[in-house]
Design a protein around this motif. Structure first.
Motif, PDB file in Angstrom:
ATOM      1  N   GLY A  55     124.158  29.854  54.409  1.00  0.00           N
ATOM      2  CA  GLY A  55     125.555  30.107  54.736  1.00  0.00           C
ATOM      3  C   GLY A  55     126.546  29.554  53.737  1.00  0.00           C
ATOM      4  N   GLN A  56     126.063  28.926  52.663  1.00  0.00           N
ATOM      5  CA  GLN A  56     126.956  28.388  51.638  1.00  0.00           C
ATOM      6  C   GLN A  56     126.717  29.099  50.316  1.00  0.00           C
ATOM      7  OE1 GLN A  56     127.100  24.146  51.366  1.00  0.00           O
ATOM      8  NE2 GLN A  56     127.321  23.868  53.577  1.00  0.00           N
ATOM      9  N   VAL A  57     127.690  28.985  49.423  1.00  0.00           N
ATOM     10  CA  VAL A  57     127.617  29.608  48.111  1.00  0.00           C
ATOM     11  C   VAL A  57     127.840  28.554  47.025  1.00  0.00           C
ATOM     12  CG1 VAL A  57     128.379  31.878  48.918  1.00  0.00           C
ATOM     13  CG2 VAL A  57     130.076  30.206  48.167  1.00  0.00           C
ATOM     14  N   PRO A  58     127.293  28.785  45.829  1.00  0.00           N
ATOM     15  CA  PRO A  58     127.481  27.818  44.749  1.00  0.00           C
ATOM     16  C   PRO A  58     128.909  27.840  44.203  1.00  0.00           C
ATOM     17  CG  PRO A  58     126.270  29.713  43.946  1.00  0.00           C
ATOM     18  CD  PRO A  58     126.439  29.899  45.421  1.00  0.00           C
ATOM     19  N   PRO A  76     125.051  30.092  37.704  1.00  0.00           N
ATOM     20  CA  PRO A  76     124.918  30.310  39.149  1.00  0.00           C
ATOM     21  C   PRO A  76     124.103  31.558  39.453  1.00  0.00           C
ATOM     22  CG  PRO A  76     127.069  31.042  38.428  1.00  0.00           C
ATOM     23  CD  PRO A  76     126.392  30.418  37.229  1.00  0.00           C
ATOM     24  N   THR A  77     123.522  31.563  40.632  1.00  0.00           N
ATOM     25  CA  THR A  77     122.904  32.747  41.211  1.00  0.00           C
ATOM     26  C   THR A  77     123.670  32.998  42.509  1.00  0.00           C
ATOM     27  OG1 THR A  77     121.294  31.577  42.572  1.00  0.00           O
ATOM     28  CG2 THR A  77     120.665  32.027  40.271  1.00  0.00           C
ATOM     29  N   PRO A  78     123.416  34.062  43.219  1.00  0.00           N
ATOM     30  CA  PRO A  78     124.133  34.271  44.489  1.00  0.00           C
ATOM     31  C   PRO A  78     123.905  33.155  45.511  1.00  0.00           C
ATOM     32  CG  PRO A  78     123.159  36.329  43.753  1.00  0.00           C
ATOM     33  CD  PRO A  78     122.634  35.255  42.841  1.00  0.00           C
ATOM     34  N   THR A  79     122.802  32.404  45.360  1.00  0.00           N
ATOM     35  CA  THR A  79     122.469  31.400  46.371  1.00  0.00           C
ATOM     36  C   THR A  79     122.279  29.991  45.834  1.00  0.00           C
ATOM     37  OG1 THR A  79     120.107  31.865  46.122  1.00  0.00           O
ATOM     38  CG2 THR A  79     121.319  33.128  47.806  1.00  0.00           C
ATOM     39  N   GLY A  80     122.504  29.763  44.543  1.00  0.00           N
ATOM     40  CA  GLY A  80     122.278  28.428  43.996  1.00  0.00           C
ATOM     41  C   GLY A  80     122.584  28.348  42.514  1.00  0.00           C
TER      42      GLY A  80
END
Length: 104
Positions: A55-58, A76-80
């Motif tokens: 539920g969070q974004v970098p 960054p990637t979409p999730t980390g």
């Protein structure tokens, strides 16, 4: 000059080291996540990834490594956050990634 925000203690002959600086531009308190610590053999390339909590974004990220670890990519990637680096030394070094995350 103390208190002015100016850095005046620069020594160009000091030994190599690394600096980790982070900035968060959000009204939400950030969380932090870390990758595993990867051992990178001499001359090898290593990749590490730090994943944000669900539920969070970098919002930022980076890596830690010895001065002989050349950071080829840090993004960054979409999730980390993913980092790829080359160990330019003749001994093994470690590499790890860090990501700062917030709710979208």
């Amino acid at each position: 000059m103390a208190g002015t925000g100016e850095y005046t203690n620069y020594d160009p002959d000091a030994p190599l080291s690394y600096v980790r600086a982070l900035v968060s531009c959000s009204d939400t308190q950030p969380s932090y996540a870390y990758s595993h610590i990867l051992k990178v053999a001499p001359g090898a390339v290593g990749t590490v990834h730090a994943e944000c909590p669900a539920g969070q974004v970098p919002t930022g990220g980076g890596a830690s490594g010895a001065p002989a670890v050349l950071f080829n990519e840090s993004s960054p990637t979409p999730t980390g956050w993913t980092v790829r680096a080359t160990n330019t030394d003749y001994i093994e070094h470690t590499l790890d990634a860090m990501v700062m995350c917030t709710a979208p």
